[in-house]
Enzyme design. Structure first.
Site, PDB file in Angstrom:
ATOM      1  N   HIS A   1      -8.166 -17.101   2.020  1.00  0.00           N
ATOM      2  CA  HIS A   1      -7.172 -17.923   1.032  1.00  0.00           C
ATOM      3  C   HIS A   1      -7.782 -17.763  -0.441  1.00  0.00           C
ATOM      4  CE1 HIS A   1      -6.388 -20.758   4.678  1.00  0.00           C
ATOM      5  NE2 HIS A   1      -5.554 -19.960   4.612  1.00  0.00           N
TER       6      HIS A   1
ATOM      7  N   LYS B   1     -15.963 -21.645  -5.198  1.00  0.00           N
ATOM      8  CA  LYS B   1     -16.028 -22.500  -4.136  1.00  0.00           C
ATOM      9  C   LYS B   1     -17.577 -22.719  -3.774  1.00  0.00           C
ATOM     10  CE  LYS B   1     -11.773 -21.775  -2.081  1.00  0.00           C
ATOM     11  NZ  LYS B   1     -10.880 -21.382  -0.821  1.00  0.00           N
TER      12      LYS B   1
ATOM     13  N   TYR C   1     -16.288 -27.960   1.445  1.00  0.00           N
ATOM     14  CA  TYR C   1     -16.426 -27.264   0.292  1.00  0.00           C
ATOM     15  C   TYR C   1     -15.852 -27.932  -1.062  1.00  0.00           C
ATOM     16  CZ  TYR C   1     -11.787 -26.064   1.878  1.00  0.00           C
ATOM     17  OH  TYR C   1     -10.131 -26.269   2.318  1.00  0.00           O
TER      18      TYR C   1
ATOM     19  N   ASP D   1      -1.160 -18.353   8.312  1.00  0.00           N
ATOM     20  CA  ASP D   1      -2.173 -17.391   8.095  1.00  0.00           C
ATOM     21  C   ASP D   1      -1.745 -16.120   8.997  1.00  0.00           C
ATOM     22  OD1 ASP D   1      -3.892 -19.003   6.522  1.00  0.00           O
ATOM     23  OD2 ASP D   1      -5.247 -19.497   7.900  1.00  0.00           O
TER      24      ASP D   1
END
Length: 190
Positions: free
Chosen positions: A61, A71, A131, A169
């Site tokens: 992603h 991130k 995250y 996904d």
């Protein structure tokens, strides 16, 4: 904290100093001051957490401009293989990846700059994954590359037949079929 450079600029492994004794352990999981000094100045605006079982694969992603994200990720329970793929057109490392095992025992964190697709595979019975992001989530800016793209040569450390993916996904394009919104001019440090 110790900062370990990887083979790709913009991807860093962070190891905290862990203090252990008979009671257990203690460590700073994040210090704004130390991160600014040792990695780069950044302002994280959103923290996320997921819980997944063995074989779950999430990714690869990213968010498209103007809502790109850096991130800082870690696994607080269990173990994951965390992967970032360079999707900056014109980059000497375009299509290359860095894979890091993040576990509740090694306390490692992985910093992923803008311009990378990110995903992970759960290696333990369950895993809790956290995250920090420097941009808010914008559903209209979602992007993805197929986590099962063989051309990326990622060893996910789980058999493909045991992989559990979301429907979304399974629909991401292969890297060769995707027109990346990122180029080498992206400021990894902004």
């Amino acid at each position: 904290m110790d900062v370990i450079k990887t083979d790709i600029e913009g991807l860093l492994i962070i190891e905290p100093r862990v203090f252990k004794d008979a009671r257990g352990y203690f460590f700073e999981s994040f210090s704004q001051r130390e991160f600014n000094e040792k990695v780069r100045p950044i302002t994280f605006v959103q923290d996320n957490e997921s819980m997944s079982s063995y074989g779950v694969m999430r990714g690869l992603h990213f968010q498209k401009p103007p809502y790109t994200q850096s991130k800082l990720v870690r696994c607080v329970k269990g173990a994951v293989l965390d992967v970032a793929v360079d999707i900056r057109v014109g980059s000497p490392t375009y299509g290359k990846h860095v894979a890091v095992e993040l576990t509740e025992d090694n306390h490692r964190q992985f910093f992923i700059s803008k311009g990378f697709a990110h995903g992970f595979a759960v290696l333990s019975e369950t895993a809790v994954f956290q995250y920090k992001c420097d941009e808010f989530y914008h559903p209209e800016a979602e992007g993805g590359i197929s986590i099962l793209d063989d051309s990326l040569k990622i060893d996910w450390k789980i058999p493909v037949e045991k992989a559990i993916l979301s429907e979304k996904d399974t629909k991401h394009a292969l890297l060769r079929d995707y027109e990346s919104p990122f180029n080498m001019q992206i400021d990894l440090y902004k």
